[in-house]
Design an enzyme around this catalytic site. Structure first.
Site, PDB file in Angstrom:
ATOM      1  N   ASP A 259       0.862  -1.174   0.000  1.00  0.00           N
ATOM      2  CA  ASP A 259       0.000   0.000   0.000  1.00  0.00           C
ATOM      3  C   ASP A 259       0.911   1.241   0.000  1.00  0.00           C
ATOM      4  OD1 ASP A 259      -2.198   1.769   0.595  1.00  0.00           O
ATOM      5  OD2 ASP A 259      -1.514   1.723   2.687  1.00  0.00           O
ATOM      6  N   ARG A 260       0.365   2.397  -0.382  1.00  0.00           N
ATOM      7  CA  ARG A 260       1.204   3.597  -0.416  1.00  0.00           C
ATOM      8  C   ARG A 260       1.015   4.454   0.850  1.00  0.00           C
ATOM      9  NH1 ARG A 260       0.401   8.549  -4.586  1.00  0.00           N
ATOM     10  NH2 ARG A 260      -0.506   9.447  -2.692  1.00  0.00           N
ATOM     11  N   ASP A 261      -0.088   5.214   0.893  1.00  0.00           N
ATOM     12  CA  ASP A 261      -0.259   6.208   1.965  1.00  0.00           C
ATOM     13  C   ASP A 261      -0.370   5.545   3.334  1.00  0.00           C
ATOM     14  OD1 ASP A 261      -0.264   8.243   0.008  1.00  0.00           O
ATOM     15  OD2 ASP A 261      -2.391   7.880  -0.376  1.00  0.00           O
ATOM     16  N   GLY A 269      -3.895  12.085   4.966  1.00  0.00           N
ATOM     17  CA  GLY A 269      -5.230  12.142   4.367  1.00  0.00           C
ATOM     18  C   GLY A 269      -5.072  12.058   2.861  1.00  0.00           C
ATOM     19  N   THR A 301      -2.300   1.127  -4.975  1.00  0.00           N
ATOM     20  CA  THR A 301      -2.818   2.225  -4.169  1.00  0.00           C
ATOM     21  C   THR A 301      -4.130   2.776  -4.727  1.00  0.00           C
ATOM     22  OG1 THR A 301      -2.310   4.464  -3.346  1.00  0.00           O
ATOM     23  CG2 THR A 301      -1.259   3.835  -5.417  1.00  0.00           C
ATOM     24  N   ASN A 302      -5.080   3.058  -3.823  1.00  0.00           N
ATOM     25  CA  ASN A 302      -6.314   3.751  -4.202  1.00  0.00           C
ATOM     26  C   ASN A 302      -6.024   5.239  -4.283  1.00  0.00           C
ATOM     27  OD1 ASN A 302      -7.723   1.360  -4.027  1.00  0.00           O
ATOM     28  ND2 ASN A 302      -8.769   1.850  -2.105  1.00  0.00           N
ATOM     29  N   CYS A 340      -5.673   2.857  -8.490  1.00  0.00           N
ATOM     30  CA  CYS A 340      -7.087   2.950  -8.880  1.00  0.00           C
ATOM     31  C   CYS A 340      -7.466   4.421  -8.840  1.00  0.00           C
ATOM     32  CB  CYS A 340      -7.965   2.140  -7.921  1.00  0.00           C
ATOM     33  SG  CYS A 340      -9.713   2.595  -8.073  1.00  0.00           S
ATOM     34  N   HIS A 342     -10.442   5.587  -9.426  1.00  0.00           N
ATOM     35  CA  HIS A 342     -11.905   5.704  -9.359  1.00  0.00           C
ATOM     36  C   HIS A 342     -12.412   6.078  -7.973  1.00  0.00           C
ATOM     37  CE1 HIS A 342     -10.979   2.551 -12.501  1.00  0.00           C
ATOM     38  NE2 HIS A 342     -11.509   3.535 -13.197  1.00  0.00           N
ATOM     39  N   ARG A 362     -10.655  -0.775  -7.040  1.00  0.00           N
ATOM     40  CA  ARG A 362     -10.504  -0.059  -5.779  1.00  0.00           C
ATOM     41  C   ARG A 362     -10.465  -1.049  -4.616  1.00  0.00           C
ATOM     42  NH1 ARG A 362     -11.261   4.824  -3.120  1.00  0.00           N
ATOM     43  NH2 ARG A 362     -12.545   4.695  -1.252  1.00  0.00           N
ATOM     44  N   ASP A 388      -1.688  -0.565   5.843  1.00  0.00           N
ATOM     45  CA  ASP A 388      -1.999  -0.065   7.184  1.00  0.00           C
ATOM     46  C   ASP A 388      -3.498   0.008   7.439  1.00  0.00           C
ATOM     47  OD1 ASP A 388      -2.495   2.023   5.423  1.00  0.00           O
ATOM     48  OD2 ASP A 388      -2.101   3.541   6.964  1.00  0.00           O
TER      49      ASP A 388
HETATM   50 ZN   LIG Z   1     -10.686   1.473  -9.733  1.00  0.00          ZN
END
Ligand SMILES: [Zn+2]
Length: 430
Positions: A259-261, A269, A301-302, A340, A342, A362, A388
């Site tokens: 995951d990124r953030d 955020g 990542t989303n 993603c 979206h 997503r 996380d």
């Molecule tokens: Zn997507």
């Protein structure tokens, strides 16, 4: 398809390892590098080979002959047809290609024998045919992008700019390095530059950058230079460990999805401003450990900020360039990045309507992991997802991966729990 192997280099920097044999004849595991490479080609049906030789070329010719005999080391048949092009007067590394014009009438593979490689050539060639360019370069992220030549591509993989080591580079850039393997069209040989020597990169390929006809093919497969004693030792270790062969995408791969953030960079955020992107402590160490482990390091990542109209695709690319540059400065790299763009809920000002959909990518949906599995032949049941949040754990589970949550206080059914990314990676690799 014909394969041209450039084996005329001198390799003076590893004279301490072997000074009286040409560089491609240096042995790894008791077998010359060039023999490993010819075997890799033969096993995939690429048996029509031209080797260009110069310095100490007779040693190569004596060893392989016309390819119809057996290996003096392993006793097995080479199983290929080899012709040689002898550069009596050095013509530069592309000069020989112009002399071979009559034989190179279809697209051909051009491989630099100075590096050690084991790659899925059908996949590489298929990519070249699909993109329809005049040349496709095999590219990969490496552990020292800061002192490597770089390719800057558009989203379709067309090379916009070709930066040599010496060229000034942007502050942030993708870790995209030319590995010295190519698929070329014979159209490139129609007009020979009127210099005595012809340099492949400088005179043939680099001028194609920005023309829309030069493509990059990014792959995590093993291609390493062995140009210094240290790099040669590293390649020998990788070979003994089976890493060189295992990375061929014809073999099932294992990945650690990240995951990124909040996992790679400090959580702020919705990250809209590139200045807010900051790597968490020890993240480069964690990614370096993945890079050395045999697992692919793949970001998923989303980024609903795209659908919300708050960050453009170009701005997101630049944020990811910053991430790659910071990781690369410390010897770490990601093999691929998926995001993603979206978001399912519409009705907000400034949003991009067509991205406001209930997509399959997503997280917690597993779409990005499944796409990566298709792209890189990954066995998801042998892979891990680290993140996380609940969405990360669920996306990993939905894809059939094992999961690590980087948060000691929560339980979303993850397999392992850790405090930091590096601790998560250590637990997986233990
Ligand atoms: Zn997507």
């Amino acid at each position: 398809m014909k394969t041209v192997i450039m084996a005329g280099g001198r390799g003076t920097r590893i004279a301490s390892v072997a000074s009286d044999i040409p560089k491609p004849m240096i042995k790894i595991n008791g077998v010359p590098v060039l023999e490993h490479e010819i075997e890799c080609l033969r096993s995939q049906g690429y048996t029509d080979i031209i080797i260009t030789v110069s310095h100490l070329g007779h040693i190569i010719k004596d060893y392989f002959g016309d390819g119809s005999g057996n290996s003096p080391v392993t006793g097995k048949p080479f199983g290929v047809r080899i012709e040689y092009y002898d550069e009596a007067t050095p013509l530069g590394n592309a000069g020989a290609l112009f002399e071979l014009r009559d034989e190179l009438i279809e697209d051909f593979l051009l491989l630099n024998a100075d590096s050690v490689f084991d790659v899925d050539f059908d996949r590489f060639v298929a990519h070249h045919r699909k993109s329809g360019g005049l040349a496709t370069l095999f590219t990969h992220p490496n552990s020292h992008p800061y002192d490597s030549g770089l390719l800057i591509t558009d989203r379709e993989g067309r090379v916009d700019r070709w930066l040599t080591k010496e060229d000034e580079r942007p502050t942030y850039y993708r870790n995209c390095v030319n590995a010295g393997l190519h698929v070329l069209s014979p159209k490139l040989l129609e007009k020979r530059p009127d210099t005595e020597k012809v340099d492949l990169d400088r005179q043939i390929l680099k001028p194609l950058a920005g023309s829309g006809k030069l493509y990059a093919y990014s792959s995590p497969e093993y291609v390493r230079d062995m140009g210094t004693p240290e790099r040669y030792e590293a390649v020998c270790r990788d070979f003994a460990a089976g890493t060189v062969q295992a990375r061929n995408l014809r073999n099932k791969q294992r990945a650690i999805f990240l995951d990124r953030d909040g996992t790679i960079n400090r959580y702020v955020g919705f990250l809209r401003n590139i200045d807010e992107f900051e790597l968490l402590p020890d993240v480069t160490e964690a990614v370096r450990k993945i890079n050395g482990s045999g697992y692919l390091a793949i970001l998923v990542t989303n980024q609903p900020v795209i659908a919300r109209g708050e960050v453009t695709y170009e701005e997101l690319d630049e944020i990811h360039n910053k991430m790659e540059t910071l990781l690369g400065a410390d010897g770490a790299y990601l093999d691929a990045i998926y995001y993603c763009p979206h978001h399912p809920h519409s009705g907000y000002e400034g949003e991009i309507k067509e991205l406001k959909i209930d997509c399959d990518c997503r997280k917690p949906k597993p779409g990005m992991l499944i796409k990566a599995a298709n792209d890189f032949n990954i066995d998801l049941s042998q892979s891990w997802m680290i993140g996380d949040g609940e969405n990360d754990v669920l996306a990993g589970k939905n894809a059939g991966c094992c999961t690590v949550l980087v948060d000691q206080k929560q339980n979303f059914g993850q397999d392992l729990t850790a405090t930091t990314l590096v601790e998560a990676v250590d637990k997986i690799l233990k």
